[in-house]
Design a protein around this motif. Sequence first.
Motif, PDB file in Angstrom:
ATOM      1  N   GLY A  41     -57.928   5.425 -10.314  1.00  0.00           N
ATOM      2  CA  GLY A  41     -57.501   4.631 -11.462  1.00  0.00           C
ATOM      3  C   GLY A  41     -58.080   3.239 -11.407  1.00  0.00           C
ATOM      4  O   GLY A  41     -58.503   2.764 -10.351  1.00  0.00           O
ATOM      5  N   SER A  42     -58.093   2.582 -12.546  1.00  0.00           N
ATOM      6  CA  SER A  42     -58.616   1.225 -12.616  1.00  0.00           C
ATOM      7  C   SER A  42     -57.630   0.240 -12.007  1.00  0.00           C
ATOM      8  O   SER A  42     -56.490   0.600 -11.670  1.00  0.00           O
ATOM      9  N   ASN A  43     -58.040  -1.007 -11.866  1.00  0.00           N
ATOM     10  CA  ASN A  43     -57.142  -2.039 -11.365  1.00  0.00           C
ATOM     11  C   ASN A  43     -55.920  -2.137 -12.275  1.00  0.00           C
ATOM     12  O   ASN A  43     -56.047  -2.146 -13.497  1.00  0.00           O
ATOM     13  N   GLY A  44     -54.737  -2.216 -11.668  1.00  0.00           N
ATOM     14  CA  GLY A  44     -53.516  -2.334 -12.454  1.00  0.00           C
ATOM     15  C   GLY A  44     -52.938  -1.012 -12.915  1.00  0.00           C
ATOM     16  O   GLY A  44     -51.921  -0.986 -13.612  1.00  0.00           O
ATOM     17  N   ALA A  45     -53.544   0.102 -12.512  1.00  0.00           N
ATOM     18  CA  ALA A  45     -53.052   1.411 -12.961  1.00  0.00           C
ATOM     19  C   ALA A  45     -51.755   1.811 -12.266  1.00  0.00           C
ATOM     20  O   ALA A  45     -51.035   2.678 -12.746  1.00  0.00           O
ATOM     21  N   GLY A  46     -51.463   1.201 -11.116  1.00  0.00           N
ATOM     22  CA  GLY A  46     -50.240   1.518 -10.387  1.00  0.00           C
ATOM     23  C   GLY A  46     -50.463   2.235  -9.073  1.00  0.00           C
ATOM     24  O   GLY A  46     -49.506   2.684  -8.430  1.00  0.00           O
ATOM     25  N   LYS A  47     -51.725   2.329  -8.635  1.00  0.00           N
ATOM     26  CA  LYS A  47     -52.044   3.073  -7.412  1.00  0.00           C
ATOM     27  C   LYS A  47     -51.346   2.483  -6.182  1.00  0.00           C
ATOM     28  O   LYS A  47     -50.724   3.202  -5.404  1.00  0.00           O
ATOM     29  N   THR A  48     -51.461   1.178  -6.008  1.00  0.00           N
ATOM     30  CA  THR A  48     -50.867   0.534  -4.839  1.00  0.00           C
ATOM     31  C   THR A  48     -49.349   0.615  -4.883  1.00  0.00           C
ATOM     32  O   THR A  48     -48.693   0.762  -3.843  1.00  0.00           O
ATOM     33  N   THR A  49     -48.768   0.568  -6.072  1.00  0.00           N
ATOM     34  CA  THR A  49     -47.313   0.705  -6.212  1.00  0.00           C
ATOM     35  C   THR A  49     -46.863   2.071  -5.719  1.00  0.00           C
ATOM     36  O   THR A  49     -45.852   2.190  -5.021  1.00  0.00           O
ATOM     37  N   VAL A  50     -47.610   3.132  -6.053  1.00  0.00           N
ATOM     38  CA  VAL A  50     -47.287   4.472  -5.563  1.00  0.00           C
ATOM     39  C   VAL A  50     -47.318   4.494  -4.037  1.00  0.00           C
ATOM     40  O   VAL A  50     -46.397   5.010  -3.382  1.00  0.00           O
ATOM     41  N   VAL A  51     -48.365   3.926  -3.445  1.00  0.00           N
ATOM     42  CA  VAL A  51     -48.495   3.922  -1.992  1.00  0.00           C
ATOM     43  C   VAL A  51     -47.357   3.131  -1.347  1.00  0.00           C
ATOM     44  O   VAL A  51     -46.792   3.547  -0.319  1.00  0.00           O
ATOM     45  N   LYS A  52     -46.984   2.003  -1.928  1.00  0.00           N
ATOM     46  CA  LYS A  52     -45.892   1.199  -1.368  1.00  0.00           C
ATOM     47  C   LYS A  52     -44.571   1.958  -1.392  1.00  0.00           C
ATOM     48  O   LYS A  52     -43.767   1.867  -0.455  1.00  0.00           O
ATOM     49  N   ILE A  53     -44.339   2.719  -2.451  1.00  0.00           N
ATOM     50  CA  ILE A  53     -43.108   3.516  -2.523  1.00  0.00           C
ATOM     51  C   ILE A  53     -43.140   4.627  -1.479  1.00  0.00           C
ATOM     52  O   ILE A  53     -42.159   4.861  -0.763  1.00  0.00           O
ATOM     53  N   LEU A  54     -44.270   5.317  -1.369  1.00  0.00           N
ATOM     54  CA  LEU A  54     -44.384   6.420  -0.417  1.00  0.00           C
ATOM     55  C   LEU A  54     -44.293   5.945   1.031  1.00  0.00           C
ATOM     56  O   LEU A  54     -43.855   6.689   1.908  1.00  0.00           O
ATOM     57  N   SER A  55     -44.711   4.714   1.282  1.00  0.00           N
ATOM     58  CA  SER A  55     -44.665   4.180   2.649  1.00  0.00           C
ATOM     59  C   SER A  55     -43.405   3.362   2.904  1.00  0.00           C
ATOM     60  O   SER A  55     -43.329   2.637   3.899  1.00  0.00           O
ATOM     61  N   THR A  56     -42.433   3.449   2.020  1.00  0.00           N
ATOM     62  CA  THR A  56     -41.096   2.825   2.125  1.00  0.00           C
ATOM     63  C   THR A  56     -41.111   1.304   2.027  1.00  0.00           C
ATOM     64  O   THR A  56     -40.133   0.656   2.388  1.00  0.00           O
ATOM     65  N   LEU A  57     -42.203   0.716   1.531  1.00  0.00           N
ATOM     66  CA  LEU A  57     -42.275  -0.735   1.385  1.00  0.00           C
ATOM     67  C   LEU A  57     -41.668  -1.201   0.064  1.00  0.00           C
ATOM     68  O   LEU A  57     -41.437  -2.399  -0.131  1.00  0.00           O
ATOM     69  N   LEU A  58     -41.404  -0.261  -0.823  1.00  0.00           N
ATOM     70  CA  LEU A  58     -40.909  -0.589  -2.161  1.00  0.00           C
ATOM     71  C   LEU A  58     -39.991   0.540  -2.611  1.00  0.00           C
ATOM     72  O   LEU A  58     -40.248   1.711  -2.326  1.00  0.00           O
ATOM     73  N   LYS A  59     -38.921   0.197  -3.333  1.00  0.00           N
ATOM     74  CA  LYS A  59     -38.006   1.215  -3.830  1.00  0.00           C
ATOM     75  C   LYS A  59     -38.336   1.549  -5.276  1.00  0.00           C
ATOM     76  O   LYS A  59     -38.576   0.659  -6.087  1.00  0.00           O
ATOM     77  N   ALA A  60     -38.327   2.838  -5.584  1.00  0.00           N
ATOM     78  CA  ALA A  60     -38.567   3.277  -6.954  1.00  0.00           C
ATOM     79  C   ALA A  60     -37.327   3.035  -7.801  1.00  0.00           C
ATOM     80  O   ALA A  60     -36.197   3.006  -7.292  1.00  0.00           O
TER      81      ALA A  60
END
Length: 265
Positions: A41-60
């Motif tokens: 995905g392009s910049n801002g598509a949400g890729k890093t947000t998905v990774v942060k949730i999967l790695s427990t750094l962020l709550k969905a």
Amino acid sequence: MTGQHGPAIVVRGLEKSYKDLHVLRGVDFEVAAGSIFALLGSNGAGKTTVVKILSTLLKADAGTAGVHGFDVATEAGKVRESISLTGQFAAVDEILSGRENLVLVARLRHLRNPGRIADDLLARFSLTEAGGRKVSTYSGGMRRRLDIAMSLIGNPPVVFLDEPTTGLDPQARIEVWQAVQELARHGTTVLLTTQYLDEAEQLADRIAILHEGRIIVNGTLAELKALHPPAKVEYVEKQPTLEDIFFAVVGAGPNDAGANEQEVR
């Protein structure tokens, strides 16, 4: 969601917003164990947000996600024991040598024989000759390979690589691609985020395209190509790719990635 059978990663209906900005709008996908899955995905598509949730750094905000059979919300500790995360910039200590970086992490994880672990990883990622040199002398590709090697200490079954070739030159990117392929050969599950189409094409068993917070297509490269049949032509002249030209000019091929690694930056 416990246990270690079935897909290595399962994502269902994942949503995340930052105030009025809806970053994820219901993301669904699965990653088979031992495969390379590219989230494109392009910049801002949400890729890093998905990774942060999967790695427990962020709550969905909504939805569920499981990694290695463990729920990221209710079994975060088990998830963290099962994963490794490598971000966009190499997290290595430039003052130490490559080998010292690896030994340090092995000792921090209280593993036996940290020296042997370091030597094995240096050999696996073609860094043995450079192992005694300070990381400050390494090329960009060497640093990223060392970073990936460090992420494997403790043998995590799932590895997240968040845009691992950002800022690298073409030859360094090839080096990192070879390192990622090496992970899969050893049975590690890899979730790779990238904005580079050629990277997803070269590496991934399956590719999911994330656009405006949703997965708009998910499949193998062959399945994705089938969505857009090739145009009919009467005559096709095979033109060299930019990669062909680049390596022809510099006098090295993708398999000669380590040939020029003595360069000091």
